[in-house]
Design an enzyme around this catalytic site. Structure first.
Site, PDB file in Angstrom:
ATOM      1  N   ALA A 162      -6.199  -2.338  -8.520  1.00  0.00           N
ATOM      2  CA  ALA A 162      -5.962  -1.583  -9.770  1.00  0.00           C
ATOM      3  C   ALA A 162      -5.222  -0.287  -9.413  1.00  0.00           C
ATOM      4  O   ALA A 162      -5.636   0.816  -9.778  1.00  0.00           O
ATOM      5  CB  ALA A 162      -7.261  -1.306 -10.523  1.00  0.00           C
ATOM      6  N   GLY A 201      -8.549   9.011   0.221  1.00  0.00           N
ATOM      7  CA  GLY A 201      -8.406  10.122  -0.717  1.00  0.00           C
ATOM      8  C   GLY A 201      -9.590  11.073  -0.686  1.00  0.00           C
ATOM      9  O   GLY A 201     -10.741  10.645  -0.513  1.00  0.00           O
ATOM     10  N   GLN A 234     -17.280   9.830   0.891  1.00  0.00           N
ATOM     11  CA  GLN A 234     -16.800   8.632   1.604  1.00  0.00           C
ATOM     12  C   GLN A 234     -15.873   9.026   2.754  1.00  0.00           C
ATOM     13  O   GLN A 234     -16.019   8.549   3.890  1.00  0.00           O
ATOM     14  CB  GLN A 234     -16.064   7.744   0.598  1.00  0.00           C
ATOM     15  CG  GLN A 234     -15.243   6.621   1.221  1.00  0.00           C
ATOM     16  CD  GLN A 234     -14.671   5.693   0.174  1.00  0.00           C
ATOM     17  OE1 GLN A 234     -15.403   4.902  -0.391  1.00  0.00           O
ATOM     18  NE2 GLN A 234     -13.386   5.741  -0.095  1.00  0.00           N
ATOM     19  N   HIS A 251      -3.280   6.118  -5.457  1.00  0.00           N
ATOM     20  CA  HIS A 251      -3.066   5.201  -4.340  1.00  0.00           C
ATOM     21  C   HIS A 251      -1.630   5.350  -3.797  1.00  0.00           C
ATOM     22  O   HIS A 251      -1.405   5.292  -2.584  1.00  0.00           O
ATOM     23  CB  HIS A 251      -3.282   3.752  -4.780  1.00  0.00           C
ATOM     24  CG  HIS A 251      -4.660   3.462  -5.294  1.00  0.00           C
ATOM     25  ND1 HIS A 251      -4.921   3.149  -6.607  1.00  0.00           N
ATOM     26  CD2 HIS A 251      -5.862   3.446  -4.671  1.00  0.00           C
ATOM     27  CE1 HIS A 251      -6.217   2.934  -6.773  1.00  0.00           C
ATOM     28  NE2 HIS A 251      -6.812   3.119  -5.616  1.00  0.00           N
ATOM     29  N   SER A 261      -9.435   4.391 -10.897  1.00  0.00           N
ATOM     30  CA  SER A 261      -9.321   3.072 -11.551  1.00  0.00           C
ATOM     31  C   SER A 261     -10.303   2.977 -12.707  1.00  0.00           C
ATOM     32  O   SER A 261     -10.046   2.314 -13.710  1.00  0.00           O
ATOM     33  CB  SER A 261      -9.602   1.965 -10.547  1.00  0.00           C
ATOM     34  OG  SER A 261      -8.793   2.142  -9.408  1.00  0.00           O
ATOM     35  N   MET A 274      -9.457  -0.854  -3.548  1.00  0.00           N
ATOM     36  CA  MET A 274     -10.081  -1.954  -4.288  1.00  0.00           C
ATOM     37  C   MET A 274      -9.117  -2.443  -5.374  1.00  0.00           C
ATOM     38  O   MET A 274      -9.530  -3.077  -6.343  1.00  0.00           O
ATOM     39  CB  MET A 274     -11.403  -1.502  -4.898  1.00  0.00           C
ATOM     40  CG  MET A 274     -12.374  -0.993  -3.821  1.00  0.00           C
ATOM     41  SD  MET A 274     -14.101  -1.114  -4.251  1.00  0.00           S
ATOM     42  CE  MET A 274     -14.163  -0.124  -5.709  1.00  0.00           C
ATOM     43  N   GLU A 330      -1.255   6.139  -9.381  1.00  0.00           N
ATOM     44  CA  GLU A 330      -0.490   7.155  -8.631  1.00  0.00           C
ATOM     45  C   GLU A 330      -1.280   7.755  -7.470  1.00  0.00           C
ATOM     46  O   GLU A 330      -0.702   8.206  -6.497  1.00  0.00           O
ATOM     47  CB  GLU A 330      -0.034   8.272  -9.566  1.00  0.00           C
ATOM     48  CG  GLU A 330       1.334   8.040 -10.176  1.00  0.00           C
ATOM     49  CD  GLU A 330       2.466   7.942  -9.130  1.00  0.00           C
ATOM     50  OE1 GLU A 330       2.551   8.804  -8.256  1.00  0.00           O
ATOM     51  OE2 GLU A 330       3.251   6.983  -9.209  1.00  0.00           O
ATOM     52  N   GLN A 377     -20.793  -2.869  -1.652  1.00  0.00           N
ATOM     53  CA  GLN A 377     -20.948  -1.438  -1.962  1.00  0.00           C
ATOM     54  C   GLN A 377     -21.335  -1.210  -3.415  1.00  0.00           C
ATOM     55  O   GLN A 377     -21.435  -0.061  -3.852  1.00  0.00           O
ATOM     56  CB  GLN A 377     -19.691  -0.660  -1.594  1.00  0.00           C
ATOM     57  CG  GLN A 377     -18.466  -0.928  -2.458  1.00  0.00           C
ATOM     58  CD  GLN A 377     -17.219  -0.286  -1.875  1.00  0.00           C
ATOM     59  OE1 GLN A 377     -16.718  -0.698  -0.830  1.00  0.00           O
ATOM     60  NE2 GLN A 377     -16.708   0.735  -2.522  1.00  0.00           N
TER      61      GLN A 377
HETATM   62  N1  LIG Z   1      -6.828  10.474  -7.721  1.00  0.00           N
HETATM   63  C1  LIG Z   1      -6.809  10.147  -6.436  1.00  0.00           C
HETATM   64  N2  LIG Z   1      -6.160  10.947  -5.550  1.00  0.00           N
HETATM   65  C2  LIG Z   1      -6.131  10.638  -4.232  1.00  0.00           C
HETATM   66  N3  LIG Z   1      -6.723   9.526  -3.713  1.00  0.00           N
HETATM   67  C3  LIG Z   1      -7.361   8.710  -4.552  1.00  0.00           C
HETATM   68  C4  LIG Z   1      -7.435   8.968  -5.949  1.00  0.00           C
HETATM   69  N4  LIG Z   1      -8.130   7.975  -6.532  1.00  0.00           N
HETATM   70  C5  LIG Z   1      -8.503   7.132  -5.548  1.00  0.00           C
HETATM   71  N5  LIG Z   1      -8.032   7.572  -4.361  1.00  0.00           N
HETATM   72  C6  LIG Z   1      -8.285   6.968  -3.048  1.00  0.00           C
HETATM   73  O1  LIG Z   1      -7.780   5.652  -3.021  1.00  0.00           O
HETATM   74  C7  LIG Z   1      -8.560   4.883  -2.119  1.00  0.00           C
HETATM   75  C8  LIG Z   1      -8.984   3.623  -2.801  1.00  0.00           C
HETATM   76  O2  LIG Z   1      -9.826   3.964  -3.888  1.00  0.00           O
HETATM   77  P1  LIG Z   1     -10.209   2.955  -5.027  1.00  0.00           P
HETATM   78  O3  LIG Z   1      -9.413   1.713  -4.913  1.00  0.00           O
HETATM   79  O4  LIG Z   1     -11.691   2.844  -5.122  1.00  0.00           O
HETATM   80  O5  LIG Z   1      -9.651   3.700  -6.310  1.00  0.00           O
HETATM   81  P2  LIG Z   1     -10.384   4.630  -7.276  1.00  0.00           P
HETATM   82  O6  LIG Z   1      -9.400   5.059  -8.281  1.00  0.00           O
HETATM   83  O7  LIG Z   1     -11.133   5.638  -6.472  1.00  0.00           O
HETATM   84  O8  LIG Z   1     -11.386   3.703  -8.000  1.00  0.00           O
HETATM   85  P3  LIG Z   1     -12.790   4.049  -8.580  1.00  0.00           P
HETATM   86  O9  LIG Z   1     -12.566   4.090 -10.031  1.00  0.00           O
HETATM   87  O10 LIG Z   1     -13.540   2.901  -8.052  1.00  0.00           O
HETATM   88  O11 LIG Z   1     -13.302   5.351  -8.045  1.00  0.00           O
HETATM   89  C9  LIG Z   1      -9.747   5.756  -1.700  1.00  0.00           C
HETATM   90  O12 LIG Z   1      -9.445   6.333  -0.438  1.00  0.00           O
HETATM   91  C10 LIG Z   1      -9.756   6.802  -2.781  1.00  0.00           C
HETATM   92  O13 LIG Z   1     -10.343   8.027  -2.363  1.00  0.00           O
HETATM   93  C1  LIG Z   2     -12.702   2.489   1.036  1.00  0.00           C
HETATM   94  C2  LIG Z   2     -12.921   1.318   0.094  1.00  0.00           C
HETATM   95  C3  LIG Z   2     -11.624   0.545  -0.102  1.00  0.00           C
HETATM   96  C4  LIG Z   2     -13.938   0.384   0.770  1.00  0.00           C
HETATM   97  O1  LIG Z   2     -14.198  -0.727  -0.042  1.00  0.00           O
HETATM   98  C5  LIG Z   2     -13.485   1.794  -1.261  1.00  0.00           C
HETATM   99  O2  LIG Z   2     -14.724   2.377  -1.129  1.00  0.00           O
HETATM  100  C6  LIG Z   2     -12.522   2.658  -2.018  1.00  0.00           C
HETATM  101  O3  LIG Z   2     -11.636   2.059  -2.652  1.00  0.00           O
HETATM  102  O4  LIG Z   2     -12.631   3.882  -1.987  1.00  0.00           O
HETATM  103  N1  BAL Z   3     -13.643   4.681  -4.916  1.00  0.00           N
HETATM  104  C1  BAL Z   3     -14.986   4.483  -4.397  1.00  0.00           C
HETATM  105  C2  BAL Z   3     -15.446   3.096  -4.469  1.00  0.00           C
HETATM  106  C3  BAL Z   3     -16.629   2.895  -5.339  1.00  0.00           C
HETATM  107  O1  BAL Z   3     -16.889   3.700  -6.247  1.00  0.00           O
HETATM  108  O2  BAL Z   3     -17.320   1.886  -5.147  1.00  0.00           O
END
Ligand SMILES: Nc1ncnc2c1ncn2[C@@H]1O[C@H](COP(=O)(O)OP(=O)(O)OP(=O)(O)O)[C@@H](O)[C@H]1O
Ligand SMILES: CC(C)(CO)[C@@H](O)C(=O)[O-]
Ligand code: BAL
Length: 296
Positions: free
Chosen positions: A46, A162, A168, A51, A201, A44, A49, A76
């Site tokens: 933002a 992740g 998820q 990502h 994020s 999504m 590290e 979602q």
């Molecule tokens: N700290 C992390 N370590 C490994 N994978 C991560 C981490 N943070 C996010 N991801 C993975 O990156 C992908 C995209 O996640 P997303 O863009 O929602 O970021 P996020 O940091 O999880 O944001 P949010 O704050 O919404 O939880 C997902 O598969 C998520 O599991």
């Molecule tokens: C997998 C995903 C990109 C679907 O919008 C979201 O849930 C996230 O960032 O983890």
């Molecule tokens: N990283 C998961 C997406 C969500 O919280 O909507």
């Protein structure tokens, strides 16, 4: 007449941004016809590290073009959640993708992803109503539906997610199996700050004081894992006490489950999952634990 693909649609050694789903689909199809694998990293935006770790995991695979999707998926988010204020930093996301040698960034508009009148969605089944789903009803139908759409648009050989979002990841594995998506789902361990906080994020919402309290989540997982040899009750007590000791952490759930998120076993591999609100920010984390195998 559709415009033929040109070198502007994919430039080796640079990142190309696509907004149009149909055009992106033609590009990935052409790359696959030319013998390349496609690895999809859905995000999504933002980018942080965590990502980057997913991107690097995707790069490891042979002969692969990495596609990062950047799409804040409205379906979602619940009506009282943070869709409007979710951090958006597209230009810096593209810069990060360039540094990480990503081939394609797919950043569709909401209108291009959801055509007027679209009503069909993916149902996650009972697990979609548990854990995260209890507090976020409809969340996983939104996640699985958009991920299914991304799979169909990008047609990846691999898709990388992740473990931070463990439920998820579990549901996406299950969807790929149950709906016969022809791809491999790859899970990547959680990347953490030096003090244990899982990168997310949403961490940018935290004030200094909240940021410090937020370490309670990962500390609780460590406390639980540390006594895992004594069994489930000890794990839940140690983790729960750690969370309760930190003011400003409002627990949503702390649960032990099997690795596939079924009921926790008496002994052996399990997963400890936590969600809590710190100020107005909802955070999640999880860790593997080995129950009853210690020497205590
Ligand atoms: N700290 C992390 N370590 C490994 N994978 C991560 C981490 N943070 C996010 N991801 C993975 O990156 C992908 C995209 O996640 P997303 O863009 O929602 O970021 P996020 O940091 O999880 O944001 P949010 O704050 O919404 O939880 C997902 O598969 C998520 O599991
Ligand atoms: C997998 C995903 C990109 C679907 O919008 C979201 O849930 C996230 O960032 O983890
Ligand atoms: N990283 C998961 C997406 C969500 O919280 O909507």
């Amino acid at each position: 007449m559709t415009k033929p693909l040109t070198k502007d649609d994919y430039t080796p050694n640079d990142v190309t941004v696509h907004r149009d789903p149909e055009r992106l689909r033609r590009v990935t199809r052409a790359l696959k016809a030319a013998g390349r694998n496609i690895a999809l990293v859905p995000t999504m935006g933002a980018l942080h590290e965590g990502h980057c770790k997913l991107i690097r995991e995707a790069q490891v695979m042979q002969n692969t073009v990495v596609v990062v999707s950047v799409f804040v998926n409205p379906t979602q988010f619940g009506p009282n959640e943070d869709f409007d204020r979710y951090p958006r930093s597209f230009e810096s996301d593209v810069d990060i993708c360039r540094e990480e040698r990503v081939g394609l960034v797919f950043a569709p508009s909401v209108d291009d992803m959801y055509l007027p009148g679209s009503t069909v969605t993916v149902s996650p089944g009972p697990l979609g109503d548990e854990l995260e789903g209890r507090t976020r009803p409809g969340h996983f139908a939104g996640v699985l539906s958009v991920v299914a759409k991304l799979f169909n648009i990008v047609q990846p050989t691999y898709a990388v997610f992740g473990e931070k979002d463990y439920q998820q990841l579990t549901l996406i594995h299950r969807m790929a199996r149950d709906l016969n998506f022809p791809l491999d789902v790859v899970g990547v361990p959680t990347v953490r700050e030096p003090d244990g906080l899982a990168l997310s994020s949403r961490n940018r919402y935290l004030s200094e004081e909240e940021r410090s309290a937020a370490t309670a989540l990962s500390a609780a997982l460590v406390a639980g894992a540390y006594v895992s040899g004594q069994g489930a009750d000890a794990v839940l007590k140690a983790a729960g006490d750690t969370l309760a000791a930190v003011p400003g952490v409002d627990l949503d759930y702390l649960e032990l489950r099997a690795p596939d998120l079924g009921p926790a076993p008496e002994n052996g591999d399990a997963r400890l999952l936590v969600a809590a609100r710190v100020g107005s920010t909802r955070l999640i984390d999880n860790a593997a634990v080995l129950l009853g195998a210690g020497d205590e």
